[in-house]
Design a protein around this motif. Structure first.
Motif, PDB file in Angstrom:
ATOM      1  N   GLU A 286       0.772  -1.328   0.038  1.00 48.79           N
ATOM      2  CA  GLU A 286       0.065  -0.028   0.048  1.00 48.79           C
ATOM      3  C   GLU A 286       0.996   1.340   0.022  1.00 48.79           C
ATOM      4  O   GLU A 286       0.631   2.267  -0.446  1.00 48.79           O
ATOM      5  CB  GLU A 286      -0.912  -0.046   1.250  1.00 48.79           C
ATOM      6  N   GLU A 287       2.247   1.066   0.669  1.00 51.03           N
ATOM      7  CA  GLU A 287       2.750   2.323   0.527  1.00 51.03           C
ATOM      8  C   GLU A 287       4.412   2.174   0.240  1.00 51.03           C
ATOM      9  O   GLU A 287       4.848   1.119   0.990  1.00 51.03           O
ATOM     10  CB  GLU A 287       2.772   3.115   1.939  1.00 51.03           C
ATOM     11  N   LEU A 288       5.081   2.842  -0.459  1.00 53.42           N
ATOM     12  CA  LEU A 288       6.475   2.848  -0.692  1.00 53.42           C
ATOM     13  C   LEU A 288       6.768   3.889  -0.484  1.00 53.42           C
ATOM     14  O   LEU A 288       6.720   5.170  -1.188  1.00 53.42           O
ATOM     15  CB  LEU A 288       6.556   2.185  -2.316  1.00 53.42           C
ATOM     16  N   GLN A 289       8.159   4.021   0.265  1.00 60.48           N
ATOM     17  CA  GLN A 289       8.998   5.260   0.247  1.00 60.48           C
ATOM     18  C   GLN A 289      10.268   4.901  -0.144  1.00 60.48           C
ATOM     19  O   GLN A 289      10.994   3.556   0.588  1.00 60.48           O
ATOM     20  CB  GLN A 289       9.041   5.591   1.787  1.00 60.48           C
ATOM     21  N   ILE A 290      11.032   5.592  -0.863  1.00 62.13           N
ATOM     22  CA  ILE A 290      12.444   5.312  -1.462  1.00 62.13           C
ATOM     23  C   ILE A 290      13.214   6.645  -1.284  1.00 62.13           C
ATOM     24  O   ILE A 290      12.706   7.503  -1.943  1.00 62.13           O
ATOM     25  CB  ILE A 290      12.301   4.933  -2.699  1.00 62.13           C
ATOM     26  N   SER A 291      14.473   6.458  -0.921  1.00 62.07           N
ATOM     27  CA  SER A 291      15.243   7.717  -1.030  1.00 62.07           C
ATOM     28  C   SER A 291      16.308   7.169  -2.026  1.00 62.07           C
ATOM     29  O   SER A 291      16.881   5.953  -2.027  1.00 62.07           O
ATOM     30  CB  SER A 291      15.870   8.095   0.417  1.00 62.07           C
ATOM     31  N   SER A 292      16.860   8.252  -2.929  1.00 61.58           N
ATOM     32  CA  SER A 292      17.799   7.814  -3.957  1.00 61.58           C
ATOM     33  C   SER A 292      19.292   8.102  -3.355  1.00 61.58           C
ATOM     34  O   SER A 292      19.692   8.961  -2.561  1.00 61.58           O
ATOM     35  CB  SER A 292      17.702   8.673  -5.245  1.00 61.58           C
ATOM     36  N   SER A 293      20.036   7.496  -4.296  1.00 65.15           N
ATOM     37  CA  SER A 293      21.770   7.712  -4.017  1.00 65.15           C
ATOM     38  C   SER A 293      22.196   8.101  -5.181  1.00 65.15           C
ATOM     39  O   SER A 293      21.942   7.247  -6.045  1.00 65.15           O
ATOM     40  CB  SER A 293      22.431   6.628  -3.243  1.00 65.15           C
TER      41      SER A 293
ATOM     42  N   PHE B 178       0.158  -3.065  -9.754  1.00 69.13           N
ATOM     43  CA  PHE B 178       0.411  -3.086  -8.154  1.00 69.13           C
ATOM     44  C   PHE B 178      -0.888  -2.613  -7.730  1.00 69.13           C
ATOM     45  O   PHE B 178      -1.208  -1.136  -7.594  1.00 69.13           O
ATOM     46  CB  PHE B 178       1.410  -1.908  -7.955  1.00 69.13           C
ATOM     47  N   SER B 179      -1.905  -3.551  -7.601  1.00 69.10           N
ATOM     48  CA  SER B 179      -3.285  -3.237  -7.469  1.00 69.10           C
ATOM     49  C   SER B 179      -3.819  -2.585  -6.078  1.00 69.10           C
ATOM     50  O   SER B 179      -4.796  -2.193  -6.023  1.00 69.10           O
ATOM     51  CB  SER B 179      -4.149  -4.622  -7.422  1.00 69.10           C
ATOM     52  N   LYS B 180      -2.953  -2.612  -5.022  1.00 67.87           N
ATOM     53  CA  LYS B 180      -3.131  -1.972  -3.841  1.00 67.87           C
ATOM     54  C   LYS B 180      -2.381  -0.717  -3.387  1.00 67.87           C
ATOM     55  O   LYS B 180      -2.608   0.050  -2.497  1.00 67.87           O
ATOM     56  CB  LYS B 180      -2.751  -3.129  -2.684  1.00 67.87           C
ATOM     57  N   LEU B 181      -1.533  -0.559  -4.207  1.00 62.87           N
ATOM     58  CA  LEU B 181      -0.322   0.707  -4.136  1.00 62.87           C
ATOM     59  C   LEU B 181      -1.037   1.994  -4.102  1.00 62.87           C
ATOM     60  O   LEU B 181      -1.888   2.250  -5.147  1.00 62.87           O
ATOM     61  CB  LEU B 181       0.677   0.636  -5.182  1.00 62.87           C
ATOM     62  N   LYS B 182      -0.982   2.950  -2.926  1.00 60.58           N
ATOM     63  CA  LYS B 182      -1.915   3.975  -2.986  1.00 60.58           C
ATOM     64  C   LYS B 182      -0.869   5.217  -2.853  1.00 60.58           C
ATOM     65  O   LYS B 182      -1.124   6.233  -3.094  1.00 60.58           O
ATOM     66  CB  LYS B 182      -2.742   3.914  -1.682  1.00 60.58           C
ATOM     67  N   ILE B 183       0.155   5.039  -2.057  1.00 61.89           N
ATOM     68  CA  ILE B 183       1.255   6.272  -1.735  1.00 61.89           C
ATOM     69  C   ILE B 183       2.470   5.791  -2.049  1.00 61.89           C
ATOM     70  O   ILE B 183       3.028   4.613  -1.663  1.00 61.89           O
ATOM     71  CB  ILE B 183       1.155   6.621  -0.316  1.00 61.89           C
ATOM     72  N   VAL B 184       3.089   6.730  -2.826  1.00 66.65           N
ATOM     73  CA  VAL B 184       4.569   6.498  -3.257  1.00 66.65           C
ATOM     74  C   VAL B 184       5.270   7.742  -2.787  1.00 66.65           C
ATOM     75  O   VAL B 184       5.156   8.940  -3.132  1.00 66.65           O
ATOM     76  CB  VAL B 184       4.855   6.165  -4.765  1.00 66.65           C
ATOM     77  N   HIS B 185       6.330   7.784  -2.228  1.00 64.36           N
ATOM     78  CA  HIS B 185       7.191   8.962  -1.759  1.00 64.36           C
ATOM     79  C   HIS B 185       8.788   8.736  -2.234  1.00 64.36           C
ATOM     80  O   HIS B 185       9.263   7.805  -1.402  1.00 64.36           O
ATOM     81  CB  HIS B 185       7.152   9.131  -0.153  1.00 64.36           C
ATOM     82  N   MET B 186       9.035   9.249  -2.913  1.00 63.99           N
ATOM     83  CA  MET B 186      10.454   9.323  -3.658  1.00 63.99           C
ATOM     84  C   MET B 186      11.246  10.640  -3.145  1.00 63.99           C
ATOM     85  O   MET B 186      10.663  11.950  -3.577  1.00 63.99           O
ATOM     86  CB  MET B 186      10.444   9.439  -5.003  1.00 63.99           C
ATOM     87  N   THR B 187      12.448  10.437  -2.312  1.00 66.92           N
ATOM     88  CA  THR B 187      13.106  11.596  -1.818  1.00 66.92           C
ATOM     89  C   THR B 187      14.403  11.548  -2.758  1.00 66.92           C
ATOM     90  O   THR B 187      15.053  10.665  -3.095  1.00 66.92           O
ATOM     91  CB  THR B 187      13.477  11.543  -0.232  1.00 66.92           C
ATOM     92  N   ASP B 188      15.230  12.711  -2.511  1.00 65.46           N
ATOM     93  CA  ASP B 188      16.493  12.899  -3.136  1.00 65.46           C
ATOM     94  C   ASP B 188      16.700  12.580  -4.441  1.00 65.46           C
ATOM     95  O   ASP B 188      17.617  12.075  -4.964  1.00 65.46           O
ATOM     96  CB  ASP B 188      17.358  11.737  -2.194  1.00 65.46           C
ATOM     97  N   PHE B 189      15.497  12.859  -5.236  1.00 62.83           N
ATOM     98  CA  PHE B 189      15.230  12.599  -6.778  1.00 62.83           C
ATOM     99  C   PHE B 189      16.346  13.649  -7.205  1.00 62.83           C
ATOM    100  O   PHE B 189      16.353  14.818  -6.876  1.00 62.83           O
ATOM    101  CB  PHE B 189      14.136  13.048  -7.236  1.00 62.83           C
ATOM    102  N   SER B 190      16.956  13.189  -8.267  1.00 64.85           N
ATOM    103  CA  SER B 190      18.223  13.928  -9.019  1.00 64.85           C
ATOM    104  C   SER B 190      18.060  13.896 -10.530  1.00 64.85           C
ATOM    105  O   SER B 190      18.639  14.293 -11.055  1.00 64.85           O
ATOM    106  CB  SER B 190      19.701  13.362  -8.584  1.00 64.85           C
ATOM    107  N   GLY B 191      16.866  13.148 -11.006  1.00 68.50           N
ATOM    108  CA  GLY B 191      16.748  13.056 -12.513  1.00 68.50           C
ATOM    109  C   GLY B 191      17.509  12.033 -13.212  1.00 68.50           C
ATOM    110  O   GLY B 191      17.486  12.211 -14.376  1.00 68.50           O
TER     111      GLY B 191
END
Length: 392
Positions: free
Chosen positions: A289-296, A320-333
């Motif tokens: 339901e929730e995925l949080q990822i920070s990038s390197s 991903f039939s139940k995924l509701k929230i995605v939080h991506m941090t340190d995004f650099s493109g």
């Protein structure tokens, strides 16, 4: 004669009330009540909670390890009183050598040891009632820590913090909560079928990095291959790097039906092996339901522009039939960061919010990439894409 004036009203109070009074005064003062009268001689011994401080103990120093005869005597006393909870934390700069009597508390259910030297005696049979074990900055032989854990058949919660260069196999059939932090060379989970929550922070040294390069087998399978009941997974720095050793794309034998929350720190989207770990986790978690990822942004490989990977190796019907929230941090493109976000937006039919926080070093190029994300197809009609700037 006024008999009421001669009565010892305090001594006649119920024992439970006397205990509640004694718990609230310093332990030294509670013990001193034993000289009040014959009635009070052993009342302090029935206190259910003992808190020690510097006024209770005298100590000697031996190679930076504190040995305290007073504390040893107290622990010996407590071991004979069926103590259930024991927390020993001497101080920020002091280390403590635990006496052998600590291992002979048959009713112990909760044990926390901080900055101590621990040597289980040969005749130690285990903590048969222990449910919570926390060892923080504890000096103990590697084999002994494995024996200690496996000798606690009812263990439900385990915390190991600040261990150095440890190769660890955990066998705990009733374990539900696992927290690991330190320089781990290898971690293997065996007979842990009831684990529901895992948090891992791995620190990297040159020695451990070299060990990783020489590893054989699949770390993903060794660590997560036997935890089908997992509900919550938090992997701090180097965790995805560790799981990527030996991991290959292909069939995923374990499905995590109960896994609803994943948080991963400092994932290198320039390393295809780490990216495969992330994809394996989310594809194997149909109820996520929730995925949080920070990038390197540390460059590790040269295959970062293999963008055909997303069309070539992942089926169009992946959902991903139940995924509701995605939080991506340190995004650099980075190319695979953008492709990953596009992949999630296009395959998450109930997604509500995609939050993207760019790296603190925002450039015009990154801003344009962020704006471009708004044009990606969204499988969910209610999905919103939100950009936020994380505070420094």
């Amino acid at each position: 004669m006024d008999t009421d004036s001669e009565r010892d009203l305090l001594s006649d109070l119920p024992q439970s009330i006397i205990e509640s009074i004694l718990v609230k005064v310093p332990l030294v003062d509670a013990v001193r009540t034993s000289i009040l009268s014959r009635k009070w001689r052993y009342k302090w011994a029935a206190i259910t909670e003992l808190v020690f401080n510097d006024t209770c103990l005298t100590s000697g120093h031996d190679k930076s390890i504190i040995t305290s005869p007073d504390l040893d005597q107290w622990l010996l006393f407590l071991s004979r009183k069926d103590i259930k909870e024991l927390i020993i934390d001497i101080g920020e700069d002091d280390w403590f050598r635990a006496p052998s009597c600590v291992f002979f508390c048959p009713k112990l259910t909760h044990l926390v040891l901080v900055r101590c030297e621990l040597n289980p005696p040969p005749n130690f049979k285990g903590f048969l009632c222990l449910k919570h074990l926390s060892l923080q900055q504890v000096i103990i032989p590697p084999h002994d820590i494995e024996v200690l854990i496996s000798s606690c058949p009812l263990l439900e919660s385990l915390t190991l913090s600040y261990f150095d260069s440890l190769e660890l196999t955990i066998r705990a059939p009733n374990l539900k909560y696992l927290n690991l932090e330190g320089e781990f060379k290898d971690i293997r989970l065996e007979n842990t079928p009831h684990l529901i929550s895992i948090s891992v922070a791995m620190y990297m040294t040159d020695d451990i990095a070299e060990h990783f390069e020489q590893c054989s087998g699949c770390n993903f399978d060794k660590f997560l291959g036997g935890v089908p009941c997992l509900e919550r997974l938090i992997g701090h720095i180097y965790f995805t790097k560790y799981l990527s050793i030996g991991n290959e794309q292909g069939n995923f034998p374990v499905t995590y039906q109960n896994l609803k929350f994943i948080e991963l720190y400092q994932v290198s989207f320039e390393d295809m092996k780490e990216l495969l770990v992330v994809l394996r986790l989310i594809v194997s978690s149909p109820n996520l339901e929730e995925l949080q990822i920070s990038s390197s942004s540390i460059t590790t490989t040269t295959d970062i522009y293999d963008l055909e990977f997303w069309e070539r190796d992942w089926p169009a019907d992946c959902t991903f039939s139940k995924l509701k929230i995605v939080h991506m941090t340190d995004f650099s493109g980075l190319p695979h960061e953008i492709a990953f976000i596009k992949f999630l937006l296009g395959h998450s039919p109930v997604l509500k919010q995609m939050i993207v926080a760019p790296t603190v070093y925002v450039t015009d190029k990154v801003v344009k990439m962020l704006i471009n994300l708004l044009t990606f197809r969204r499988a969910s009609p209610q999905a919103t894409v939100k950009f936020i700037q994380e505070p420094l």
